[in-house]
Design a protein around this motif. Structure first.
Motif, mmCIF file in Angstrom:
data_model
loop_
_atom_site.group_PDB
_atom_site.id
_atom_site.type_symbol
_atom_site.label_atom_id
_atom_site.label_comp_id
_atom_site.label_asym_id
_atom_site.label_seq_id
_atom_site.Cartn_x
_atom_site.Cartn_y
_atom_site.Cartn_z
ATOM 1 N N SER A 105 -6.902 8.765 9.148
ATOM 2 C CA SER A 105 -5.533 8.511 9.619
ATOM 3 C C SER A 105 -5.322 7.176 10.326
ATOM 4 N N ILE A 106 -6.376 6.367 10.454
ATOM 5 C CA ILE A 106 -6.183 5.075 11.097
ATOM 6 C C ILE A 106 -6.148 3.992 10.021
ATOM 7 N N LEU A 107 -5.121 3.175 10.070
ATOM 8 C CA LEU A 107 -4.963 2.150 9.046
ATOM 9 C C LEU A 107 -6.007 1.051 9.239
ATOM 10 N N ILE A 109 0.826 -1.210 0.000
ATOM 11 C CA ILE A 109 0.000 0.000 0.000
ATOM 12 C C ILE A 109 0.860 1.259 0.000
ATOM 13 N N PHE A 110 2.164 1.071 -0.121
ATOM 14 C CA PHE A 110 3.107 2.176 0.021
ATOM 15 C C PHE A 110 2.857 3.264 -1.029
ATOM 16 N N GLY A 111 2.607 4.460 -0.564
ATOM 17 C CA GLY A 111 2.303 5.547 -1.489
ATOM 18 C C GLY A 111 0.808 5.699 -1.715
ATOM 19 N N TYR A 127 2.927 4.840 10.399
ATOM 20 C CA TYR A 127 3.367 4.188 9.159
ATOM 21 C C TYR A 127 4.352 5.089 8.409
ATOM 22 N N HIS A 151 -1.199 4.562 0.871
ATOM 23 C CA HIS A 151 -1.650 4.222 2.217
ATOM 24 C C HIS A 151 -2.631 5.229 2.795
ATOM 25 N N ASP A 152 -2.691 6.431 2.218
ATOM 26 C CA ASP A 152 -3.617 7.419 2.778
ATOM 27 C C ASP A 152 -4.958 7.399 2.044
ATOM 28 N N ALA A 198 7.314 7.828 -2.289
ATOM 29 C CA ALA A 198 5.896 7.582 -2.034
ATOM 30 C C ALA A 198 5.154 8.867 -1.659
ATOM 31 N N LYS A 217 -0.748 1.470 14.147
ATOM 32 C CA LYS A 217 -2.120 1.429 13.666
ATOM 33 C C LYS A 217 -2.550 2.680 12.904
ATOM 34 N N THR A 218 -1.706 3.683 12.881
ATOM 35 C CA THR A 218 -2.134 4.894 12.185
ATOM 36 C C THR A 218 -1.232 5.181 10.994
ATOM 37 N N ARG A 219 -1.758 6.014 10.114
ATOM 38 C CA ARG A 219 -1.017 6.454 8.950
ATOM 39 C C ARG A 219 0.234 7.229 9.380
ATOM 40 N N TRP A 220 0.100 7.984 10.476
ATOM 41 C CA TRP A 220 1.250 8.777 10.940
ATOM 42 C C TRP A 220 2.419 7.879 11.313
#
Lengths: 506, 371
Positions: A375-377, A362-364, B231, A366-367, B246, B226-229
């Protein structure tokens, strides 16, 4: 009468559960150039590292000149007259050639007599083998080709009778390759034995007198080079017949969707590397960009993908200006606009090798939904997405939780490719898509690129492998010294014509 | 060299047995020190265990130290995931404490729970601000955070001494400290809770900051994994080039990681000011910021590892003071040496016995599988 200089019997080597070498038998005759060919991961380098004493075999015997020897370290190999030139050179950059060669063999505390003797010996060696090296130049001032010669000279100085070269041409220009081959031939004439590890069939045909083929850790064949041909060797390597030429449908091009005008780009050292480049790519075509490494391709790709600042000139995506000197989109914004990028160096740029596979998949992106919400994966969606595309792109092993550095080069490349192609980009920038990738995976990757083209993507393919450019591209441009020096329709162009353009001759 | 197939090693061998063996070895070497110093090592161990577990107040002290080590350990770990070596926890904690005090004293007209929330926020903001300057210099100018943060420790110490002597000193007293906060703002302590249950115990510095430390651990785990930050921070830390490719900004992430790190270090000020001293006293961070680095490294920069590591150091601090009290030949510095040995064995020499131990268990499991 030929006599064996090196005999390997029943060599076995395992790394954990990976059986890298299985019952290998190999006989190398004195005064020959012996090729060892196989895909990446076939076990060639492992085998040669055992011969050079870097690894110890789990079982098996090694004989040099008929005497069984016990190799516990490279020192033992050097004593027995075995030298190795590695893929990545082992040189101290800020030392001179002389200092590098005598390193570890200085023999005296204050330089004097021994140094003078070493100088004389080295001069003699250089003359005998026409190496043409200035002993006082600093390594960092030398080109890659010369550095390689320093490595060869180092091995010879240490008394190597058997010289192992691991993928020696990977980093060289075609001209440097010719020079290297000349040197290797003259070494052979002087009675040295050369073992050439490669995955390039053409080198085997050109240079060797005997060839051994490895596949998946096993030795699958030995033959005299004159009794075989490229197709046969390729088949032995992969265990089935491969298409060296791709079937590809006639090109149905659409509008120009990616356009570059007068683009100039500087590198980190403020040197202009891309000079007023103009490019146009239509949907449904692959534009091949050929050129010897270091002629500005890297900086061009980085500028086009938003990583590097544009010095002057403009970049247009679907008719809209996306980047110039003042305003530019960053890589993520370009991705959102449908521009995907498979970078040249997958480990340095395309992947975070310490990440798990799913994190790289998911790199790049991922958002973006559904991978992350506020902001939570979203772990569950990421994993199911990863499983799906790993299956689709045949990434092996299919474990999203495995750390990426544990995948082979080809599978790492598939991880990047699946990530970038999955977003159905309108424009795809691809750098060296098959560098260090085995033949089976090369075929797969090429087919995927053709599929993307047929679906209407505009693809810019940057590759130093001329064969790759020729077999994939619809149109070919050649880059030399930062400029586009030629453009050809890929119909009646020959590799010779392109080679001359790449060398800047025309 | 023995190579072990990593995938076959059970998790409890690499994550429990190996650290345990390292720890036992470290204790053995420490025992030699104590023996050479002329005391009985068994007696010393007994005293450590008695001092840190043997009576309720001792155990409370252990947990109090643990609280501080969790804060500074987490602080170091967060920055480290972005490959930033923030050794400025000490200064960030010091300035964080200033934030706590200033907020609490200036907002004392508000209801106490709100003051507490604001004071915690003050600790975070002040600590983060102190980390921001080195972070900014690192991100824009490439000034290495190791250099700048350690300098900022000194600047923080000097600044605080200046403030405590010339600006916010309690002028009715001789020492360099401020006036005390109003008593209703003090954090409920462990003995207050015990008193509620009708148990009377003597003073200990343990207070509800311990719960804040647990919450901070959960927060860090969630943030990093667990968060984008988290990551993006990890991506920048592991491979900056790839992050740029990226579209992840190293600049932004260096600053975010450092500020969160500084904020966590600042929380130490909450424990010390609201929980223990109820005023700023000179030098209150007392080296917790530095020991936090060892805690984080030992805990492999993961909250689940940091908690036991912090607890272990809590035991050493508390048990160690018990030993120095009872054994005249053992000085406080002896226990600094013991800490050093533990860091050496579980950090630097971590892989000394790993292959052998892992091999042993893999072979045993293989035998079992065959049988």
């Amino acid at each position: 009468m030929v006599s064996p200089i090196l005999e390997l019997t029943n060599i076995n080597k395992s790394f954990g559960h990976v059986h890298a070498n299985k019952n290998i038998n190999l006989t190398i005759n004195k005064g020959t150039i012996h090729g060892i060919i196989g895909e990446n991961g076939a076990g060639k380098s492992t085998l040669m590292s055992i011969v050079f004493g870097l690894y110890q075999a789990n079982s098996g015997t090694i004989k040099v000149n008929g005497n069984e020897i016990n190799l516990r370290s490279p020192k033992d190999s050097i004593i027995n007259g075995i030298g190795m030139v590695h893929q990545h050179f082992m040189l101290v950059e800020n030392f001179t050639v002389l200092e590098n060669i005598i390193l570890g063999f200085e023999g005296e505390l204050v330089f004097g007599k021994n140094l003078e003797k070493a100088k004389k010996d080295l001069k003699n060696l250089c003359d005998t083998y026409k190496l043409n090296i200035d002993l006082n130049s600093t390594i960092s001032d030398l080109s890659v080709g010369f550095r390689q010669r320093v490595e060869i000279l180092k091995s010879l100085y240490r008394g190597a009778e058997i010289l192992i070269l691991d993928e020696p041409t990977g980093v060289l220009t075609p001209q440097e390759v010719d020079e290297l081959f000349k040197i290797l031939r003259s070494l052979k004439e002087e009675g040295k034995t050369i073992v050439l590890i490669t995955h390039k069939l053409i080198e085997i045909m050109d240079l060797t007198s005997e060839v051994s083929v490895m596949r998946q850790g096993e030795m699958v064949g030995h033959t005299k080079t004159e009794n075989t041909n490229k197709e046969q060797l390729a088949e032995m390597m992969v265990g089935r017949s491969v298409l060296l030429r791709l079937d590809k449908s006639e090109v149905k091009t659409g509008d120009v969707i990616f356009k570059v005008e007068n683009l100039t780009v500087k590198d980190d050292l403020d040197v202009t590397r891309v000079k007023k480049v103009n490019l146009e790519i239509r949907s449904g075509e692959i534009l091949g960009l050929a050129g010897v490494t270091g002629n500005g391709q890297t900086e061009l790709l980085e500028a086009l993908s938003g990583i590097r600042k544009v010095e002057s000139g403009e970049i247009y995506l679907e008719g809209k200006k996306v980047s110039d000197n003042q305003n530019f989109l960053d890589p993520r914004e370009l991705k959102e606009k449908g521009l995907a990028h498979v970078p040249e160096d997958r480990q340095r740029m395309g992947l975070v090798t310490d990440f798990k596979a799913y994190e790289n998949l998911i790199f790049g992106y991922h958002d973006q939904q559904p991978f992350s919400k506020s902001s939570i994966l979203n772990h569950r969606d990421i994993i199911s997405h990863s499983k799906k595309i790993m299956e689709e792109y045949d990434v092996r092993p299919q474990s999203p939780n495995l750390i990426t550095s544990n995948f082979s080069g080809g599978n790492q490349q598939k991880i990047i490719l699946s990530r970038e192609l999955n977003e159905k980009p309108k424009v795809l920038l691809v750098g060296q898509p098959t560098r260090g990738v085995d033949i089976g995976a090369i075929e797969f990757i090429h087919q995927r690129l053709i599929d993307m083209r047929d679906k209407g993507a505009a693809i810019l393919l940057v590759s130093v492998e001329l064969d790759e450019v020729l077999s994939l591209s619809d149109r070919i441009v050649v880059m030399f010294d930062g400029k586009i020096v030629g453009e050809k329709e890929n119909k009646n162009v020959t590799d010779r014509e392109l080679g001359l353009l790449m060398a800047g001759v025309v | 060299m023995t190579t072990v197939d990593k995938s076959k090693v059970p998790w409890w061998v690499s994550n429990l047995i190996v650290p345990l063996v390292n720890l036992i070895l470290a204790l053995f070497v420490s025992g030699l020190f104590i023996f050479i110093a002329g005391e009985n090592p068994y007696e010393a161990v007994r005293l450590i265990i008695y001092g840190s577990f043997g009576y309720i107040e001792g155990f409370a002290y252990t947990l109090y130290y643990t609280t501080n080590f969790i804060f500074t350990g987490l602080a170091f770990a967060v920055a480290f995931h972005c490959r930033l070596f923030n050794i400025g926890g000490e200064g960030q904690a010091y300035i964080g404490g200033l934030g706590v005090f200033l907020v609490a004293i200036n907002f004392s007209f508000l209801p106490v729970p709100i003051v507490w929330l604001l004071a915690v926020a003050g600790a975070v903001v002040f600590g983060a601000t102190w980390a921001f300057i080195p972070a900014y210099l690192q991100a824009t100018r490439g000034s290495h955070v190791v250099i700048t943060t350690i300098m900022f420790n000194f600047i923080a110490a000097s600044l605080m001494v200046f403030l405590l002597v010339d600006v916010i000193r309690d002028t009715t007293q001789m020492g360099p400290h401020t006036i005390a906060l109003p008593e209703e703002q003090w954090f409920p302590s462990f003995e207050d809770f015990a008193a509620l249950l009708g148990i009377k115990i003597r003073y200990s510095p343990l207070n509800i900051s311990f719960l804040l430390a647990i919450a901070a651990s959960v927060f860090v785990w969630f943030l990093v994994w667990k968060t984008r930050w988290g990551y993006e921070m990890r991506a920048v830390g592991h491979n900056t080039q790839a992050a740029i490719y990226a579209g992840i900004s190293p600049y932004k992430n260096i600053i975010i990681a450092m500020c969160i790190s500084g904020g966590l270090a600042g929380l130490l000020g909450v424990n010390e000011i609201l929980g223990v001293h109820h005023k700023i006293v000179a030098g209150f961070p007392a080296g917790y910021g530095f020991t936090g680095i060892a805690v984080a490294l030992m805990g492999r920069n993961h909250p689940i590892g940091i908690f036991p590591a912090a607890f272990l150091f809590g035991i050493l601090y508390q048990g160690g003071s018990e030993v120095t009290f009872d054994m005249p030949n053992i000085t406080r510095y002896m226990f600094v040496a013991v800490q050093g040995v533990i860091i050496l064995f579980s950090g630097a020499l971590e892989n000394l016995f790993r292959p052998q131990i892992e091999n042993f268990f893999v072979n045993r499991l293989n035998l079992k599988a065959k049988a």
